[in-house]
Design a protein around this motif. Sequence first.
Motif, mmCIF file in Angstrom:
data_model
loop_
_atom_site.group_PDB
_atom_site.id
_atom_site.type_symbol
_atom_site.label_atom_id
_atom_site.label_comp_id
_atom_site.label_asym_id
_atom_site.label_seq_id
_atom_site.Cartn_x
_atom_site.Cartn_y
_atom_site.Cartn_z
ATOM 1 N N SER A 61 0.797 -1.228 0.000
ATOM 2 C CA SER A 61 0.000 0.000 0.000
ATOM 3 C C SER A 61 0.828 1.277 0.000
ATOM 4 O O SER A 61 0.271 2.361 -0.178
ATOM 5 C CB SER A 61 -0.925 0.003 1.228
ATOM 6 N N GLN A 62 2.141 1.184 0.220
ATOM 7 C CA GLN A 62 2.946 2.388 0.412
ATOM 8 C C GLN A 62 2.845 3.361 -0.761
ATOM 9 O O GLN A 62 2.537 4.536 -0.571
ATOM 10 C CB GLN A 62 4.413 2.009 0.645
ATOM 11 N N LEU A 63 3.121 2.891 -1.957
ATOM 12 C CA LEU A 63 3.119 3.795 -3.109
ATOM 13 C C LEU A 63 1.712 4.286 -3.449
ATOM 14 O O LEU A 63 1.526 5.493 -3.666
ATOM 15 C CB LEU A 63 3.778 3.122 -4.311
ATOM 16 N N PHE A 337 6.340 14.837 -2.543
ATOM 17 C CA PHE A 337 6.766 14.618 -1.159
ATOM 18 C C PHE A 337 6.140 13.357 -0.581
ATOM 19 O O PHE A 337 6.820 12.502 -0.010
ATOM 20 C CB PHE A 337 6.394 15.840 -0.324
ATOM 21 N N ASN A 338 4.824 13.211 -0.707
ATOM 22 C CA ASN A 338 4.134 12.066 -0.122
ATOM 23 C C ASN A 338 4.501 10.763 -0.831
ATOM 24 O O ASN A 338 4.590 9.709 -0.201
ATOM 25 C CB ASN A 338 2.624 12.286 -0.173
ATOM 26 N N LEU A 339 4.718 10.820 -2.143
ATOM 27 C CA LEU A 339 5.175 9.628 -2.861
ATOM 28 C C LEU A 339 6.547 9.199 -2.367
ATOM 29 O O LEU A 339 6.815 7.999 -2.200
ATOM 30 C CB LEU A 339 5.219 9.904 -4.362
ATOM 31 N N CYS A 340 7.432 10.155 -2.114
ATOM 32 C CA CYS A 340 8.763 9.822 -1.606
ATOM 33 C C CYS A 340 8.668 9.169 -0.223
ATOM 34 O O CYS A 340 9.377 8.198 0.060
ATOM 35 C CB CYS A 340 9.632 11.079 -1.539
ATOM 36 N N ILE A 341 7.780 9.685 0.620
ATOM 37 C CA ILE A 341 7.551 9.035 1.912
ATOM 38 C C ILE A 341 7.060 7.609 1.693
ATOM 39 O O ILE A 341 7.446 6.675 2.401
ATOM 40 C CB ILE A 341 6.552 9.848 2.757
#
Length: 406
Positions: A61-63, A337-341
Amino acid sequence: MLHLAGRRLGADRALDLVNFFVADVQTGFGPFVAVYLTTHKWTQIEIGYALTLGTMTSLISQLPAGLLVDSMRNKRVAATGALFGIIVAALLLAVEPQQLPVLLAQMLHGFASCVMTPAIAAISLHIAGHAALGERLGRNARYASIGNGLAAAVMGATGAYFSSRFVFLLTAALCLPALAALWSVGAGGHARAQTTSRVMDLAGLKRLLVDRRLLISAICVMLFHLSNAAMLPLAGAAVTMRAGHFANVIIAACIVVPQVIVALMSPWVGRLAEKIGRKPLLLLGWGALPLRGLLLAVLPGSWPLVMGQAISGVSAAVFGVLLPLLAADLTLGTSHFNLCIGILGLAMYLGAAASTTMSGGIADAAGMEVAFMVLAAVGAVGSLAVWLAMPETRPTAQAINRAIQE
Protein backbone atom coordinates in the motif's frame (compact mmCIF):
# COMPACT_ATOMS: atom_id res chain seq x y z
CA MET A 1 0.67 39.69 10.50
CA LEU A 2 -0.62 39.15 14.03
CA HIS A 3 -3.65 37.32 12.64
CA LEU A 4 -1.43 35.01 10.57
CA ALA A 5 0.85 34.39 13.55
CA GLY A 6 -2.16 33.51 15.68
CA ARG A 7 -3.44 31.06 13.07
CA ARG A 8 0.01 29.45 12.84
CA LEU A 9 0.20 29.11 16.63
CA GLY A 10 -3.26 27.55 16.76
CA ALA A 11 -2.40 25.11 13.98
CA ASP A 12 0.83 24.15 15.73
CA ARG A 13 -0.98 23.38 18.98
CA ALA A 14 -3.67 21.39 17.20
CA LEU A 15 -1.01 19.39 15.34
CA ASP A 16 0.68 18.66 18.68
CA LEU A 17 -2.57 17.07 19.86
CA VAL A 18 -2.97 15.13 16.61
CA ASN A 19 0.45 13.55 17.09
CA PHE A 20 -0.30 12.84 20.75
CA PHE A 21 -3.58 11.03 20.11
CA VAL A 22 -2.50 9.22 16.93
CA ALA A 23 0.44 7.81 18.90
CA ASP A 24 -2.02 6.70 21.60
CA VAL A 25 -4.01 4.87 18.96
CA GLN A 26 -1.02 3.21 17.28
CA THR A 27 0.35 1.94 20.60
CA GLY A 28 -2.43 -0.64 20.77
CA PHE A 29 -1.14 -2.28 17.60
CA GLY A 30 2.43 -2.64 18.83
CA PRO A 31 3.82 -5.48 20.94
CA PHE A 32 0.47 -5.83 22.75
CA VAL A 33 -0.68 -7.84 19.72
CA ALA A 34 2.15 -10.34 20.29
CA VAL A 35 1.30 -10.57 24.00
CA TYR A 36 -2.42 -10.95 23.23
CA LEU A 37 -1.86 -13.77 20.76
CA THR A 38 0.75 -15.51 22.93
CA THR A 39 -1.73 -15.67 25.83
CA HIS A 40 -4.18 -17.38 23.43
CA LYS A 41 -1.65 -20.12 22.61
CA TRP A 42 -0.50 -18.87 19.21
CA THR A 43 2.99 -20.12 18.29
CA GLN A 44 5.81 -17.72 17.39
CA ILE A 45 5.54 -18.76 13.74
CA GLU A 46 1.79 -18.01 13.74
CA ILE A 47 2.35 -14.67 15.44
CA GLY A 48 5.13 -13.87 13.00
CA TYR A 49 2.82 -14.70 10.08
CA ALA A 50 0.06 -12.42 11.40
CA LEU A 51 2.49 -9.55 11.97
CA THR A 52 4.07 -10.15 8.56
CA LEU A 53 0.68 -10.04 6.84
CA GLY A 54 0.12 -6.58 8.30
CA THR A 55 3.51 -5.39 7.17
CA MET A 56 3.03 -6.96 3.72
CA THR A 57 -0.24 -5.06 3.37
CA SER A 58 1.61 -1.90 4.32
CA LEU A 59 4.35 -2.78 1.84
CA ILE A 60 1.89 -3.14 -1.04
CA SER A 61 0.00 0.00 0.00
CA GLN A 62 2.95 2.39 0.41
CA LEU A 63 3.12 3.80 -3.11
CA PRO A 64 -0.66 3.92 -3.73
CA ALA A 65 -1.15 5.61 -0.35
CA GLY A 66 1.54 8.20 -1.11
CA LEU A 67 -0.01 8.94 -4.50
CA LEU A 68 -3.46 9.16 -2.90
CA VAL A 69 -2.31 11.69 -0.30
CA ASP A 70 -0.41 13.62 -3.00
CA SER A 71 -3.61 13.91 -5.02
CA MET A 72 -5.73 15.32 -2.17
CA ARG A 73 -5.46 19.01 -1.33
CA ASN A 74 -7.12 18.49 2.05
CA LYS A 75 -4.84 16.05 3.86
CA ARG A 76 -7.19 15.95 6.86
CA VAL A 77 -9.69 13.93 4.82
CA ALA A 78 -7.06 11.27 4.17
CA ALA A 79 -6.09 11.14 7.85
CA THR A 80 -9.75 10.92 8.89
CA GLY A 81 -10.32 7.88 6.69
CA ALA A 82 -7.24 6.24 8.16
CA LEU A 83 -8.51 6.75 11.71
CA PHE A 84 -11.85 5.15 10.89
CA GLY A 85 -9.98 2.18 9.44
CA ILE A 86 -8.02 1.85 12.69
CA ILE A 87 -11.25 1.86 14.71
CA VAL A 88 -12.58 -1.09 12.72
CA ALA A 89 -9.27 -2.96 13.00
CA ALA A 90 -9.13 -2.52 16.79
CA LEU A 91 -12.70 -3.79 17.20
CA LEU A 92 -11.95 -6.84 15.04
CA LEU A 93 -9.04 -7.76 17.32
CA ALA A 94 -11.16 -7.24 20.42
CA VAL A 95 -13.96 -9.52 19.20
CA GLU A 96 -12.06 -12.81 19.14
CA PRO A 97 -8.39 -13.75 18.61
CA GLN A 98 -9.23 -16.22 15.86
CA GLN A 99 -7.31 -16.35 12.61
CA LEU A 100 -9.71 -14.55 10.26
CA PRO A 101 -10.52 -11.44 12.36
CA VAL A 102 -6.89 -11.08 13.44
CA LEU A 103 -5.61 -11.25 9.87
CA LEU A 104 -8.28 -8.83 8.62
CA ALA A 105 -7.41 -6.41 11.42
CA GLN A 106 -3.71 -6.56 10.60
CA MET A 107 -4.40 -5.84 6.92
CA LEU A 108 -6.75 -2.94 7.62
CA HIS A 109 -4.38 -1.38 10.12
CA GLY A 110 -1.50 -1.75 7.68
CA PHE A 111 -3.29 0.20 4.96
CA ALA A 112 -4.58 2.87 7.35
CA SER A 113 -1.07 3.50 8.69
CA CYS A 114 0.25 3.95 5.14
CA VAL A 115 -2.21 6.81 4.67
CA MET A 116 -1.78 8.35 8.12
CA THR A 117 2.00 8.80 8.03
CA PRO A 118 2.29 10.89 4.82
CA ALA A 119 -0.90 12.81 5.66
CA ILE A 120 0.51 14.06 8.97
CA ALA A 121 3.91 14.77 7.38
CA ALA A 122 2.21 16.80 4.62
CA ILE A 123 0.18 18.79 7.16
CA SER A 124 3.42 19.48 9.03
CA LEU A 125 5.13 20.74 5.87
CA HIS A 126 2.11 22.92 5.07
CA ILE A 127 2.28 24.57 8.48
CA ALA A 128 6.04 24.94 8.92
CA GLY A 129 7.54 25.19 5.42
CA HIS A 130 10.82 23.48 4.52
CA ALA A 131 13.14 25.80 6.43
CA ALA A 132 11.45 25.07 9.78
CA LEU A 133 10.44 21.47 9.06
CA GLY A 134 13.16 19.83 11.16
CA GLU A 135 12.03 21.65 14.29
CA ARG A 136 8.36 20.90 13.51
CA LEU A 137 9.13 17.19 13.03
CA GLY A 138 11.02 17.16 16.31
CA ARG A 139 7.95 18.62 17.97
CA ASN A 140 5.77 15.99 16.27
CA ALA A 141 8.01 13.24 17.61
CA ARG A 142 8.00 14.70 21.12
CA TYR A 143 4.22 14.75 21.41
CA ALA A 144 3.93 11.35 19.73
CA SER A 145 6.37 9.86 22.22
CA ILE A 146 4.51 11.37 25.17
CA GLY A 147 1.25 9.94 23.83
CA ASN A 148 2.87 6.59 23.13
CA GLY A 149 4.37 6.36 26.60
CA LEU A 150 1.20 7.35 28.45
CA ALA A 151 -0.94 5.06 26.32
CA ALA A 152 1.47 2.16 26.88
CA ALA A 153 1.28 2.65 30.64
CA VAL A 154 -2.53 2.79 30.62
CA MET A 155 -2.85 -0.13 28.21
CA GLY A 156 -0.34 -2.21 30.16
CA ALA A 157 -2.30 -1.67 33.38
CA THR A 158 -5.58 -2.35 31.56
CA GLY A 159 -4.25 -5.58 30.07
CA ALA A 160 -2.86 -6.75 33.43
CA TYR A 161 -5.88 -6.01 35.62
CA PHE A 162 -8.68 -6.72 33.12
CA SER A 163 -7.58 -8.56 29.98
CA SER A 164 -5.61 -7.92 26.82
CA ARG A 165 -8.90 -7.51 24.93
CA PHE A 166 -9.50 -4.19 26.73
CA VAL A 167 -6.31 -2.81 25.12
CA PHE A 168 -8.01 -2.88 21.72
CA LEU A 169 -11.30 -1.46 22.99
CA LEU A 170 -9.33 1.43 24.47
CA THR A 171 -7.51 1.87 21.15
CA ALA A 172 -10.82 2.29 19.30
CA ALA A 173 -12.05 4.81 21.89
CA LEU A 174 -8.90 6.93 21.59
CA CYS A 175 -9.57 7.50 17.89
CA LEU A 176 -12.35 9.95 18.83
CA PRO A 177 -10.17 12.65 20.43
CA ALA A 178 -7.67 12.08 17.60
CA LEU A 179 -10.39 12.95 15.08
CA ALA A 180 -11.39 16.05 17.05
CA ALA A 181 -7.79 17.31 17.17
CA LEU A 182 -7.28 16.59 13.48
CA TRP A 183 -10.19 18.78 12.42
CA SER A 184 -8.93 21.61 14.63
CA VAL A 185 -5.83 21.91 12.41
CA GLY A 186 -6.11 24.64 9.79
CA ALA A 187 -5.51 23.88 6.14
CA GLY A 188 -2.01 25.38 6.31
CA GLY A 189 -0.44 27.77 3.82
CA HIS A 190 3.09 26.62 3.06
CA ALA A 191 4.69 24.28 0.51
CA ARG A 192 1.48 23.03 -1.10
CA ALA A 193 3.29 22.53 -4.40
CA GLN A 194 5.61 20.01 -2.74
CA THR A 195 2.79 17.93 -1.22
CA THR A 196 0.06 18.13 -3.88
CA SER A 197 0.78 16.61 -7.28
CA ARG A 198 0.48 18.39 -10.56
CA VAL A 199 -0.63 15.76 -13.06
CA MET A 200 2.06 16.67 -15.61
CA ASP A 201 5.00 16.92 -13.20
CA LEU A 202 6.79 14.10 -15.01
CA ALA A 203 10.15 15.86 -14.89
CA GLY A 204 10.01 16.03 -11.09
CA LEU A 205 8.98 12.38 -10.86
CA LYS A 206 11.83 11.29 -13.13
CA ARG A 207 14.31 13.39 -11.16
CA LEU A 208 13.16 11.75 -7.93
CA LEU A 209 13.24 8.17 -9.22
CA VAL A 210 16.77 8.43 -10.68
CA ASP A 211 18.16 10.25 -7.64
CA ARG A 212 21.00 8.10 -6.25
CA ARG A 213 20.34 9.52 -2.79
CA LEU A 214 16.85 7.98 -2.79
CA LEU A 215 18.19 4.49 -3.52
CA ILE A 216 20.83 4.72 -0.79
CA SER A 217 18.30 6.13 1.69
CA ALA A 218 15.87 3.30 0.91
CA ILE A 219 18.53 0.62 1.45
CA CYS A 220 19.55 2.14 4.78
CA VAL A 221 15.92 2.40 5.91
CA MET A 222 15.30 -1.25 4.94
CA LEU A 223 18.31 -2.44 6.95
CA PHE A 224 17.21 -0.33 9.92
CA HIS A 225 13.83 -2.05 10.10
CA LEU A 226 15.18 -5.50 9.27
CA SER A 227 17.10 -5.12 12.53
CA ASN A 228 14.62 -3.06 14.54
CA ALA A 229 11.08 -4.28 13.79
CA ALA A 230 11.20 -7.66 15.51
CA MET A 231 13.14 -6.69 18.63
CA LEU A 232 10.27 -5.51 20.81
CA PRO A 233 7.70 -8.16 19.69
CA LEU A 234 10.38 -10.81 20.30
CA ALA A 235 11.12 -9.34 23.71
CA GLY A 236 7.36 -9.29 24.39
CA ALA A 237 7.05 -12.99 23.62
CA ALA A 238 10.08 -13.76 25.83
CA VAL A 239 8.62 -11.73 28.69
CA THR A 240 5.23 -13.45 28.34
CA MET A 241 6.89 -16.84 28.76
CA ARG A 242 8.75 -15.66 31.86
CA ALA A 243 6.30 -13.27 33.53
CA GLY A 244 2.91 -14.68 32.59
CA HIS A 245 0.00 -12.44 33.63
CA PHE A 246 2.25 -9.41 34.31
CA ALA A 247 3.79 -9.43 30.83
CA ASN A 248 1.60 -6.46 29.81
CA VAL A 249 3.08 -4.36 32.63
CA ILE A 250 6.67 -5.18 31.63
CA ILE A 251 5.94 -4.55 27.96
CA ALA A 252 4.41 -1.21 28.89
CA ALA A 253 7.64 -0.33 30.71
CA CYS A 254 9.62 -1.39 27.63
CA ILE A 255 7.61 1.16 25.64
CA VAL A 256 7.41 3.97 28.21
CA VAL A 257 11.14 4.21 28.95
CA PRO A 258 12.22 4.68 25.30
CA GLN A 259 9.39 7.16 24.77
CA VAL A 260 10.74 9.35 27.56
CA ILE A 261 14.07 9.41 25.72
CA VAL A 262 12.31 10.23 22.43
CA ALA A 263 10.37 13.08 24.06
CA LEU A 264 13.58 14.56 25.43
CA MET A 265 15.72 14.06 22.32
CA SER A 266 13.42 14.73 19.35
CA PRO A 267 13.32 18.56 19.38
CA TRP A 268 17.10 18.56 19.82
CA VAL A 269 17.43 16.17 16.84
CA GLY A 270 15.23 18.42 14.69
CA ARG A 271 17.16 21.58 15.53
CA LEU A 272 20.55 19.90 15.17
CA ALA A 273 19.60 18.43 11.78
CA GLU A 274 19.17 21.98 10.48
CA LYS A 275 22.53 23.08 11.92
CA ILE A 276 24.98 20.23 11.27
CA GLY A 277 23.15 18.19 8.62
CA ARG A 278 21.42 14.83 8.48
CA LYS A 279 24.24 12.27 8.23
CA PRO A 280 25.81 12.64 11.72
CA LEU A 281 22.41 12.07 13.29
CA LEU A 282 21.69 9.12 11.02
CA LEU A 283 24.91 7.52 12.25
CA LEU A 284 23.80 8.06 15.85
CA GLY A 285 20.38 6.49 15.31
CA TRP A 286 21.52 3.56 13.21
CA GLY A 287 24.52 2.88 15.44
CA ALA A 288 22.29 2.35 18.48
CA LEU A 289 20.63 -0.71 16.89
CA PRO A 290 23.43 -3.30 17.23
CA LEU A 291 24.05 -2.23 20.83
CA ARG A 292 20.37 -2.67 21.64
CA GLY A 293 20.28 -6.15 20.09
CA LEU A 294 23.32 -7.26 22.07
CA LEU A 295 21.86 -5.99 25.35
CA LEU A 296 18.55 -7.77 24.73
CA ALA A 297 20.48 -10.98 24.01
CA VAL A 298 22.65 -10.99 27.15
CA LEU A 299 20.55 -9.34 29.86
CA PRO A 300 18.89 -12.00 32.08
CA GLY A 301 15.38 -11.96 33.50
CA SER A 302 12.28 -9.99 32.55
CA TRP A 303 12.71 -6.53 34.05
CA PRO A 304 16.33 -6.07 32.84
CA LEU A 305 14.93 -6.21 29.31
CA VAL A 306 13.62 -2.71 29.98
CA MET A 307 17.24 -1.52 30.27
CA GLY A 308 18.14 -2.97 26.89
CA GLN A 309 15.00 -1.60 25.35
CA ALA A 310 15.71 1.92 26.65
CA ILE A 311 18.40 2.46 24.02
CA SER A 312 15.78 2.16 21.28
CA GLY A 313 14.68 5.68 22.24
CA VAL A 314 17.82 7.06 20.57
CA SER A 315 17.07 5.27 17.29
CA ALA A 316 13.37 6.16 17.44
CA ALA A 317 14.08 9.86 17.96
CA VAL A 318 16.45 10.00 14.99
CA PHE A 319 14.30 7.89 12.66
CA GLY A 320 11.04 9.65 13.52
CA VAL A 321 12.45 13.08 12.70
CA LEU A 322 14.75 12.28 9.80
CA LEU A 323 12.60 9.99 7.62
CA PRO A 324 10.12 12.73 6.58
CA LEU A 325 12.93 15.28 6.61
CA LEU A 326 14.90 13.17 4.10
CA ALA A 327 11.77 12.95 1.94
CA ALA A 328 11.42 16.74 2.04
CA ASP A 329 15.08 17.16 1.05
CA LEU A 330 14.84 14.73 -1.85
CA THR A 331 11.64 16.25 -3.27
CA LEU A 332 12.49 19.93 -2.90
CA GLY A 333 11.29 21.61 -6.09
CA THR A 334 8.97 18.74 -7.07
CA SER A 335 5.40 17.79 -6.14
CA HIS A 336 6.06 14.27 -4.88
CA PHE A 337 6.77 14.62 -1.16
CA ASN A 338 4.13 12.07 -0.12
CA LEU A 339 5.18 9.63 -2.86
CA CYS A 340 8.76 9.82 -1.61
CA ILE A 341 7.55 9.04 1.91
CA GLY A 342 5.72 6.08 0.35
CA ILE A 343 8.92 4.85 -1.32
CA LEU A 344 10.89 5.08 1.93
CA GLY A 345 7.94 3.50 3.72
CA LEU A 346 8.04 0.64 1.21
CA ALA A 347 11.68 0.05 2.11
CA MET A 348 10.75 0.24 5.80
CA TYR A 349 8.04 -2.40 5.49
CA LEU A 350 10.20 -4.67 3.34
CA GLY A 351 12.68 -4.76 6.20
CA ALA A 352 9.96 -5.10 8.86
CA ALA A 353 8.14 -7.90 7.02
CA ALA A 354 11.31 -9.95 6.74
CA SER A 355 12.35 -9.10 10.31
CA THR A 356 9.34 -10.53 12.14
CA THR A 357 9.22 -13.77 10.14
CA MET A 358 13.00 -14.25 10.21
CA SER A 359 13.31 -13.65 13.95
CA GLY A 360 10.29 -15.83 14.77
CA GLY A 361 11.79 -18.74 12.85
CA ILE A 362 15.23 -18.30 14.43
CA ALA A 363 13.73 -18.00 17.92
CA ASP A 364 11.72 -21.22 17.52
CA ALA A 365 14.71 -23.09 16.05
CA ALA A 366 17.69 -21.74 18.03
CA GLY A 367 16.35 -19.63 20.90
CA MET A 368 15.67 -15.99 21.68
CA GLU A 369 19.31 -15.10 22.36
CA VAL A 370 20.44 -16.20 18.91
CA ALA A 371 17.57 -14.27 17.30
CA PHE A 372 18.62 -11.08 19.09
CA MET A 373 22.26 -11.60 18.03
CA VAL A 374 21.24 -11.94 14.38
CA LEU A 375 19.17 -8.73 14.60
CA ALA A 376 22.17 -6.96 16.16
CA ALA A 377 24.39 -8.09 13.27
CA VAL A 378 21.91 -6.71 10.73
CA GLY A 379 21.91 -3.40 12.63
CA ALA A 380 25.70 -3.27 12.37
CA VAL A 381 25.51 -3.73 8.58
CA GLY A 382 22.98 -0.89 8.38
CA SER A 383 25.23 1.42 10.39
CA LEU A 384 28.12 0.63 8.06
CA ALA A 385 25.95 1.43 5.03
CA VAL A 386 25.04 4.85 6.45
CA TRP A 387 28.67 5.63 7.22
CA LEU A 388 30.13 4.58 3.86
CA ALA A 389 27.37 5.34 1.33
CA MET A 390 24.80 7.82 2.67
CA PRO A 391 25.31 11.37 1.35
CA GLU A 392 24.35 14.59 3.10
CA THR A 393 20.92 15.78 1.88
CA ARG A 394 20.45 19.09 3.73
CA PRO A 395 19.62 21.76 1.11
CA THR A 396 21.11 25.24 1.15
CA ALA A 397 19.02 28.30 2.01
CA GLN A 398 19.35 29.42 -1.62
CA ALA A 399 17.92 26.09 -2.84
CA ILE A 400 14.95 26.41 -0.49
CA ASN A 401 14.24 29.97 -1.60
CA ARG A 402 14.52 29.03 -5.25
CA ALA A 403 12.09 26.12 -4.80
CA ILE A 404 9.57 28.38 -3.02
CA GLN A 405 9.76 30.96 -5.82
CA GLU A 406 9.21 28.31 -8.48
